[in-house]
Design a protein around this motif. Sequence first.
Motif, PDB file in Angstrom:
ATOM      1  N   GLU A   7     -10.337 -15.251 -10.699  1.00 13.44           N
ATOM      2  CA  GLU A   7      -9.850 -14.947  -9.352  1.00 13.44           C
ATOM      3  C   GLU A   7      -8.315 -14.884  -9.345  1.00 13.44           C
ATOM      4  O   GLU A   7      -7.719 -13.958  -8.802  1.00 13.44           O
ATOM      5  N   ASP A  10      -6.941 -11.809 -11.231  1.00 15.31           N
ATOM      6  CA  ASP A  10      -7.022 -10.603 -10.411  1.00 15.31           C
ATOM      7  C   ASP A  10      -5.904 -10.561  -9.366  1.00 15.31           C
ATOM      8  O   ASP A  10      -5.293  -9.520  -9.146  1.00 15.31           O
ATOM      9  N   GLU A  11      -5.629 -11.705  -8.735  1.00 17.40           N
ATOM     10  CA  GLU A  11      -4.541 -11.779  -7.756  1.00 17.40           C
ATOM     11  C   GLU A  11      -3.201 -11.470  -8.436  1.00 17.40           C
ATOM     12  O   GLU A  11      -2.368 -10.750  -7.884  1.00 17.40           O
ATOM     13  N   LYS A  14      -2.715  -7.758  -9.289  1.00 16.50           N
ATOM     14  CA  LYS A  14      -2.455  -6.912  -8.117  1.00 16.50           C
ATOM     15  C   LYS A  14      -0.967  -6.789  -7.824  1.00 16.50           C
ATOM     16  O   LYS A  14      -0.512  -5.754  -7.350  1.00 16.50           O
ATOM     17  N   LYS A  21      -4.490  -3.260 -16.511  1.00 19.21           N
ATOM     18  CA  LYS A  21      -5.569  -3.873 -15.741  1.00 19.21           C
ATOM     19  C   LYS A  21      -6.956  -3.518 -16.275  1.00 19.21           C
ATOM     20  O   LYS A  21      -7.954  -3.730 -15.608  1.00 19.21           O
ATOM     21  N   GLN A  23     -10.402  -3.833 -18.332  1.00 19.68           N
ATOM     22  CA  GLN A  23     -11.278  -5.013 -18.435  1.00 19.68           C
ATOM     23  C   GLN A  23     -10.954  -5.856 -19.672  1.00 19.68           C
ATOM     24  O   GLN A  23     -10.992  -7.079 -19.623  1.00 19.68           O
ATOM     25  N   ARG A  26      -7.688  -7.771 -19.001  1.00 18.77           N
ATOM     26  CA  ARG A  26      -7.976  -8.768 -17.957  1.00 18.77           C
ATOM     27  C   ARG A  26      -8.682  -9.983 -18.556  1.00 18.77           C
ATOM     28  O   ARG A  26      -8.294 -11.124 -18.310  1.00 18.77           O
TER      29      ARG A  26
END
Length: 84
Positions: A7, A10-11, A14, A21, A23, A26
């Motif tokens: 989580e 992802d924040e 952004k 970004k 997968q 990430r």
Amino acid sequence: MEELVLEKVDEYLKVHPEICKCQHCRLDIAALVLNNFPPKYVVTEEGENYSRLSALASQFRVDLVTALIQASSEVMQNPRHDKR
């Protein structure tokens, strides 16, 4: 812990357009961050709520942001995704 870190990754992604970004990147960032923290296992909803509350402590947030910065920098310098 894994869900919380994903989580936060992802924040973080952004607000940082310079970081890939995809997968693979990430998940590499998340894995590096998770390697900096001890595991926190929970099996009940009550335990999950307690774990989330303790994760919100200010020192934890500072440690998490520090780990995110270091991990994203490492992944940006050495991406493992296909560069096509």
